[in-house]
Design a protein around this motif. Sequence first.
Motif, PDB file in Angstrom:
ATOM      1  N   UNK A   1     -16.961  28.073  35.745  1.00 19.19           N
ATOM      2  CA  UNK A   1     -17.501  27.950  37.102  1.00 19.19           C
ATOM      3  C   UNK A   1     -17.684  26.475  37.464  1.00 19.19           C
ATOM      4  N   UNK A   2     -18.293  25.706  36.576  1.00 20.99           N
ATOM      5  CA  UNK A   2     -18.495  24.287  36.843  1.00 20.99           C
ATOM      6  C   UNK A   2     -17.161  23.557  37.024  1.00 20.99           C
ATOM      7  N   UNK A   3     -16.164  23.919  36.234  1.00 23.30           N
ATOM      8  CA  UNK A   3     -14.830  23.329  36.375  1.00 23.30           C
ATOM      9  C   UNK A   3     -14.240  23.725  37.729  1.00 23.30           C
ATOM     10  N   UNK A   4     -14.372  24.996  38.082  1.00 24.58           N
ATOM     11  CA  UNK A   4     -13.778  25.503  39.331  1.00 24.58           C
ATOM     12  C   UNK A   4     -14.355  24.813  40.567  1.00 24.58           C
ATOM     13  N   UNK A   5     -15.657  24.484  40.540  1.00 27.64           N
ATOM     14  CA  UNK A   5     -16.245  23.856  41.730  1.00 27.64           C
ATOM     15  C   UNK A   5     -16.048  22.337  41.750  1.00 27.64           C
ATOM     16  N   UNK A   6     -15.655  21.759  40.600  1.00 31.25           N
ATOM     17  CA  UNK A   6     -15.486  20.303  40.527  1.00 31.25           C
ATOM     18  C   UNK A   6     -14.030  19.849  40.558  1.00 31.25           C
ATOM     19  N   UNK A   7     -13.134  20.673  40.059  1.00 32.64           N
ATOM     20  CA  UNK A   7     -11.733  20.272  39.895  1.00 32.64           C
ATOM     21  C   UNK A   7     -10.821  21.347  40.464  1.00 32.64           C
ATOM     22  N   UNK A   8      -9.662  20.954  40.888  1.00 34.51           N
ATOM     23  CA  UNK A   8      -8.668  21.912  41.386  1.00 34.51           C
ATOM     24  C   UNK A   8      -7.718  22.235  40.230  1.00 34.51           C
ATOM     25  N   UNK A   9      -8.133  23.187  39.411  1.00 28.34           N
ATOM     26  CA  UNK A   9      -7.325  23.589  38.256  1.00 28.34           C
ATOM     27  C   UNK A   9      -7.219  25.102  38.208  1.00 28.34           C
ATOM     28  N   UNK A  10      -6.297  25.554  37.398  1.00 25.31           N
ATOM     29  CA  UNK A  10      -6.172  26.986  37.158  1.00 25.31           C
ATOM     30  C   UNK A  10      -6.927  27.305  35.874  1.00 25.31           C
ATOM     31  N   UNK A  11      -6.735  28.469  35.357  1.00 26.23           N
ATOM     32  CA  UNK A  11      -7.451  28.885  34.158  1.00 26.23           C
ATOM     33  C   UNK A  11      -6.785  28.438  32.883  1.00 26.23           C
ATOM     34  N   UNK A  12      -7.266  28.967  31.779  1.00 26.73           N
ATOM     35  CA  UNK A  12      -6.679  28.723  30.472  1.00 26.73           C
ATOM     36  C   UNK A  12      -6.993  29.898  29.574  1.00 26.73           C
ATOM     37  N   UNK A  13      -6.317  29.932  28.453  1.00 25.51           N
ATOM     38  CA  UNK A  13      -6.541  30.984  27.467  1.00 25.51           C
ATOM     39  C   UNK A  13      -7.232  30.358  26.270  1.00 25.51           C
ATOM     40  N   UNK A  14      -8.366  30.905  25.900  1.00 24.97           N
ATOM     41  CA  UNK A  14      -9.070  30.466  24.693  1.00 24.97           C
ATOM     42  C   UNK A  14      -8.911  31.551  23.644  1.00 24.97           C
ATOM     43  N   UNK A  15      -8.344  31.188  22.513  1.00 25.96           N
ATOM     44  CA  UNK A  15      -8.165  32.129  21.411  1.00 25.96           C
ATOM     45  C   UNK A  15      -9.006  31.631  20.248  1.00 25.96           C
ATOM     46  N   UNK A  16     -10.204  32.141  20.141  1.00 27.88           N
ATOM     47  CA  UNK A  16     -11.113  31.734  19.075  1.00 27.88           C
ATOM     48  C   UNK A  16     -10.772  32.531  17.814  1.00 27.88           C
ATOM     49  N   UNK A  17      -9.769  32.053  17.109  1.00 21.52           N
ATOM     50  CA  UNK A  17      -9.290  32.781  15.940  1.00 21.52           C
ATOM     51  C   UNK A  17     -10.121  32.484  14.688  1.00 21.52           C
ATOM     52  N   UNK A  18     -10.932  31.428  14.721  1.00 16.76           N
ATOM     53  CA  UNK A  18     -11.761  31.104  13.568  1.00 16.76           C
ATOM     54  C   UNK A  18     -13.072  30.496  14.040  1.00 16.76           C
TER      55      UNK A  18
ATOM     56  N   UNK B   1     -26.916  25.709  17.793  1.00 17.35           N
ATOM     57  CA  UNK B   1     -26.726  26.328  19.096  1.00 17.35           C
ATOM     58  C   UNK B   1     -25.270  26.761  19.261  1.00 17.35           C
ATOM     59  N   UNK B   2     -25.010  27.997  18.923  1.00 20.14           N
ATOM     60  CA  UNK B   2     -23.635  28.499  19.055  1.00 20.14           C
ATOM     61  C   UNK B   2     -23.229  28.600  20.517  1.00 20.14           C
ATOM     62  N   UNK B   3     -24.190  28.840  21.412  1.00 22.14           N
ATOM     63  CA  UNK B   3     -23.854  28.888  22.838  1.00 22.14           C
ATOM     64  C   UNK B   3     -23.417  27.506  23.317  1.00 22.14           C
ATOM     65  N   UNK B   4     -24.105  26.464  22.870  1.00 25.05           N
ATOM     66  CA  UNK B   4     -23.710  25.093  23.234  1.00 25.05           C
ATOM     67  C   UNK B   4     -22.338  24.772  22.657  1.00 25.05           C
ATOM     68  N   UNK B   5     -22.078  25.206  21.431  1.00 26.07           N
ATOM     69  CA  UNK B   5     -20.769  24.955  20.823  1.00 26.07           C
ATOM     70  C   UNK B   5     -19.663  25.644  21.620  1.00 26.07           C
ATOM     71  N   UNK B   6     -19.910  26.855  22.078  1.00 25.64           N
ATOM     72  CA  UNK B   6     -18.917  27.572  22.886  1.00 25.64           C
ATOM     73  C   UNK B   6     -18.690  26.853  24.210  1.00 25.64           C
ATOM     74  N   UNK B   7     -19.753  26.342  24.794  1.00 28.82           N
ATOM     75  CA  UNK B   7     -19.624  25.617  26.067  1.00 28.82           C
ATOM     76  C   UNK B   7     -18.846  24.318  25.896  1.00 28.82           C
ATOM     77  N   UNK B   8     -19.115  23.586  24.818  1.00 29.18           N
ATOM     78  CA  UNK B   8     -18.375  22.351  24.558  1.00 29.18           C
ATOM     79  C   UNK B   8     -16.906  22.668  24.286  1.00 29.18           C
ATOM     80  N   UNK B   9     -16.647  23.746  23.552  1.00 27.53           N
ATOM     81  CA  UNK B   9     -15.267  24.175  23.310  1.00 27.53           C
ATOM     82  C   UNK B   9     -14.535  24.401  24.626  1.00 27.53           C
ATOM     83  N   UNK B  10     -15.161  25.111  25.543  1.00 25.18           N
ATOM     84  CA  UNK B  10     -14.524  25.397  26.833  1.00 25.18           C
ATOM     85  C   UNK B  10     -14.329  24.120  27.644  1.00 25.18           C
TER      86      UNK B  10
END
Length: 101
Positions: A28-45, A55-64
């Motif tokens: 959401x933050x990316x969508x309102x700040x930048x004109x980009x499309x989506x991406x695929x995140x494959x968290x295989x490990x 903070x696993x939630x923070x780690x997921x946010x930094x990953x994205x």
Amino acid sequence: EELSMDPKELLRVANSGSHFAYIAGVAYQVAIRYHVQGLVLDNYKTDLPLKKGLSSSAAACVLAARAFNRIYDLKLSARGEMDLAYHGEITTPSQCGRMDQ
């Protein structure tokens, strides 16, 4: 789960508290700040220890945030990625603080 980059849809998912809320918050933050499309995140490990005070939630946010930055060359520094991740996380019902990222 597949989500569109529609800000209204991303905000709805971010506020839902679902498993994908944190990723949706960053998208959401990316969508309102930048004109980009989506991406695929494959968290295989995932190697973060569960329930160890990390903070696993923070780690997921930094990953994205880092994925969007690298895929779309947003020119964000590491601090910029952390800021985007923080704003993504506080888009959710999370009560995180700045130090989580």
